[in-house]
Design an enzyme around this catalytic site. Structure first.
Site, mmCIF file in Angstrom:
data_model
loop_
_atom_site.group_PDB
_atom_site.id
_atom_site.type_symbol
_atom_site.label_atom_id
_atom_site.label_comp_id
_atom_site.label_asym_id
_atom_site.label_seq_id
_atom_site.Cartn_x
_atom_site.Cartn_y
_atom_site.Cartn_z
ATOM 1 N N GLY A 187 -9.136 -10.501 11.732
ATOM 2 C CA GLY A 187 -7.710 -10.394 11.430
ATOM 3 C C GLY A 187 -7.360 -9.307 10.444
ATOM 4 O O GLY A 187 -8.182 -8.833 9.688
ATOM 5 N N SER A 188 -6.117 -8.893 10.478
ATOM 6 C CA SER A 188 -5.604 -7.900 9.550
ATOM 7 C C SER A 188 -4.181 -7.569 9.932
ATOM 8 O O SER A 188 -3.373 -8.465 10.113
ATOM 9 C CB SER A 188 -6.469 -6.654 9.535
ATOM 10 O OG SER A 188 -6.032 -5.795 8.503
#
Length: 222
Positions: free
Chosen positions: A187-188
C-alpha cells in the site's frame, strides 16, 4: 482472482517462516496443546494476510478516450489545484488515491497512449498522507500522451510500509487504459495530475477501484 508475480518471493518466505515456527512449537511444546493451537491459528492468519496483499483480480475496463480511469484501489484523499514542478512546471489538478494495506496493490493505466516521460526517484518513506510524500518519498513519475495530445502525469509514491515500487513501463511504450503499469507492495499512494478545468467525477473520501472507477472526464482540445 490470481496471485501477482511480485508476491511469489514474499509468500514463499512467509511459508518458510510459518513452517519453522510451527516445527519449533511442535518440538519444544509437545504437551502444550492450547499454545500450539494458538500458534497454528496465528500462522494461518499471517498467511492469509500476506496472500491478500498480492491478490490480482481481473478487471474489465470500458475504454474511453474521454475518461481518466482510477489507477489504484483505495480512497480519494486529495482533489486540488497544485503546482507540478517535475514535468509540467505549472498548475495542474491533482487527484490522489491512498492505498491501505488491505487494498489491491496493482496499479493500472488511467489512459491509453504513448509514454512520453518516465523517471524513478529514490527518497524517504514518510506516511503516504503527508503532503511532502509527493516530493520527498521514493516514487516513480510517468507521463502518457493520449491520441488527442493531452498529457496525464501519474506518480507512484512509497509510504511508511511500502518499501518497493515496481513500474513496468518505459519511455516510448504504448500503453492501454486499464492495463497494469506497476505494483506497490503493502500500500501507499498514487497521484494523478490533470489539466486545469478537467471535470472531476469523484469526491474526497470516495472509495475507488483501479481500472474501473472514472476519476475525471477530459475533452478533445479541438
Amino acid at each position: 482472482m490470481t496471485i501477482h508475480k511480485e508476491g511469489y518471493t514474499s509468500i514463499a518466505l512467509t511459508v518458510l517462516l510459518i513452517f519453522i515456527m510451527n516445527a519449533l512449537a511442535h518440538y519444544y511444546l509437545p504437551d502444550q496443546t492450547v499454545i500450539k493451537w494458538i500458534i497454528y491459528c496465528l500462522s494461518f492468519a499471517i498467511f492469509i494476510t500476506v496472500l491478500q496483499f498480492f491478490r490480482h483480480p481481473t478487471r474489465q475496463t470500458t475504454l474511453n478516450v474521454e475518461h481518466v480511469i482510477c489507477p489504484a484501489d483505495g480512497k480519494v484523499v486529495v482533489i486540488e489545484e497544485t503546482e507540478e514542478t517535475e514535468y509540467f512546471k505549472g498548475r495542474r489538478l491533482q487527484i490522489s488515491v491512498f492505498m491501505s494495506p488491505i487494498n489491491v496493490h496493482v496499479n493500472r493505466n488511467p489512459i491509453s497512449g504513448i509514454v512520453k516521460y518516465f523517471k524513478y526517484h529514490s527518497g524517504k518513506y514518510l506516511v503516504a498522507w503527508d503532503p511532502k510524500s509527493s516530493t520527498d518519498n521514493e516514487r516513480t513519475t510517468v507521463v502518457v500522451e493520449d491520441s488527442n495530445g493531452i498529457e496525464i502525469l501519474f506518480r507512484q509514491i512509497a509510504g511508511a510500509l511500502a518499501r518497493r515500487i515496481v513500474c513496468y513501463v518505459k519511455e516510448g511504450d504504448h500503453v492501454e487504459q486499464g492495463e497494469q503499469f506497476g505494483f506497490i507492495k503493502f500500500g501507499s499512494r498514487v497521484d494523478v495530475y490533470l489539466p486545469i478545468g478537467t471535470e472531476v467525477k469523484v469526491n474526497l473520501g470516495d472509495v475507488v477501484k483501479g481500472g474501473v472507477t472514472v476519476l475525471a472526464y477530459i475533452s478533445n482540445p479541438s
